[in-house]
Design a protein around this motif. Structure first.
Motif, short mmCIF file in Angstrom:
data_model
loop_
_atom_site.label_atom_id
_atom_site.label_comp_id
_atom_site.label_asym_id
_atom_site.label_seq_id
_atom_site.Cartn_x
_atom_site.Cartn_y
_atom_site.Cartn_z
N GLU A 44 162.35 65.37 12.77
CA GLU A 44 163.71 65.89 12.83
C GLU A 44 164.50 65.25 11.69
N ARG A 45 165.71 65.70 11.48
CA ARG A 45 166.57 65.17 10.41
C ARG A 45 166.71 63.66 10.51
N LYS A 46 166.82 63.12 11.73
CA LYS A 46 167.02 61.68 11.93
C LYS A 46 165.84 60.85 11.44
N HIS A 47 164.68 61.45 11.24
CA HIS A 47 163.48 60.75 10.80
C HIS A 47 163.29 60.75 9.28
N LYS A 48 164.17 61.47 8.58
CA LYS A 48 163.92 61.74 7.16
C LYS A 48 164.89 61.01 6.24
N GLN A 49 164.41 60.78 5.02
CA GLN A 49 165.25 60.25 3.95
C GLN A 49 165.40 61.33 2.88
N GLN A 50 165.72 60.94 1.66
CA GLN A 50 165.95 61.91 0.59
C GLN A 50 164.79 62.88 0.44
N LYS A 51 165.12 64.08 0.02
CA LYS A 51 164.17 65.17 -0.20
C LYS A 51 163.41 65.57 1.07
N GLY A 52 163.87 65.10 2.23
CA GLY A 52 163.25 65.48 3.50
C GLY A 52 161.96 64.75 3.83
N PHE A 53 161.66 63.67 3.09
CA PHE A 53 160.44 62.89 3.37
C PHE A 53 160.65 62.04 4.62
N ALA A 54 159.58 61.88 5.40
CA ALA A 54 159.63 60.96 6.54
C ALA A 54 159.94 59.57 6.01
N HIS A 55 160.85 58.88 6.67
CA HIS A 55 161.26 57.54 6.25
C HIS A 55 160.07 56.58 6.29
N GLY A 56 159.94 55.77 5.25
CA GLY A 56 158.82 54.81 5.16
C GLY A 56 158.78 53.84 6.33
N GLY A 57 159.95 53.42 6.80
CA GLY A 57 160.01 52.52 7.95
C GLY A 57 159.49 53.18 9.21
N LEU A 58 159.74 54.47 9.34
CA LEU A 58 159.23 55.24 10.49
C LEU A 58 157.71 55.30 10.44
N VAL A 59 157.17 55.59 9.26
CA VAL A 59 155.72 55.70 9.10
C VAL A 59 155.05 54.35 9.43
N ALA A 60 155.62 53.26 8.94
CA ALA A 60 155.07 51.93 9.23
C ALA A 60 155.16 51.63 10.72
#
Length: 147
Positions: A44-60
């Motif tokens: 969802e939008r809350k999980h993403k950073q610029q350009k719509g990429f999944a946030h690195g902290g979320l992935v970790a």
């Protein structure tokens, strides 16, 4: 690998009930086996950073959660697991509809379980590996740490 608690699935489900952070990010485990867990997160939008990429902290975080719960399947009743070390390599941006995280134990030990995790970005039937992680999960014995 040996599960020292035959009720590990129930114990993990109890832990999940109190796992407020996972509820905040809407991550759910859907596979719980001896030494292995998997889960899914619909991006969802809350999980993403610029350009719509999944946030690195979320992935970790997804790698950490799945590796930790994989190790939790192997510890005796009343014991807990904490992350001792987590190393993550980001391979591709997560731009899919959902993320699937997989964690498993490579080597089981009494005090340390050596784990790996992968996070995949999925769109329809296509999946792309976006991160790989290795982790050392430390077993905490009852009464070892007092508050």
């Amino acid at each position: 690998m040996k599960a020292y608690n035959p009720n590990f699935k129930e114990v993990i489900r109890e832990h999940l009930e109190g796992q407020h952070f996972m509820k905040l990010i809407d991550f759910e485990l859907d596979v719980i086996e001896v030494g292995r867990v998997e889960g899914v997160l619909h991006l969802e939008r809350k999980h993403k950073q610029q350009k719509g990429f999944a946030h690195g902290g979320l992935v970790a975080t997804l790698a950490d959660i799945t590796a930790g719960f994989a190790a939790s399947t192997l510890v005796p009743e009343g014991h807990n697991v904490v992350t001792g070390e987590l190393k993550i390599s980001y391979l591709n941006p997560g731009t899919g509809e959902k993320l699937r995280a997989k964690g498993w134990v490579l080597k089981q030990g009494k005090k340390i379980n050596f784990c790996e995790a992968e996070v995949w970005s999925i769109t329809g039937k296509d999946s792309v590996l976006i991160a790989k992680a290795s982790a050392s999960m430390i077993t905490i014995f009852p009464g070892e740490f007092k508050r």
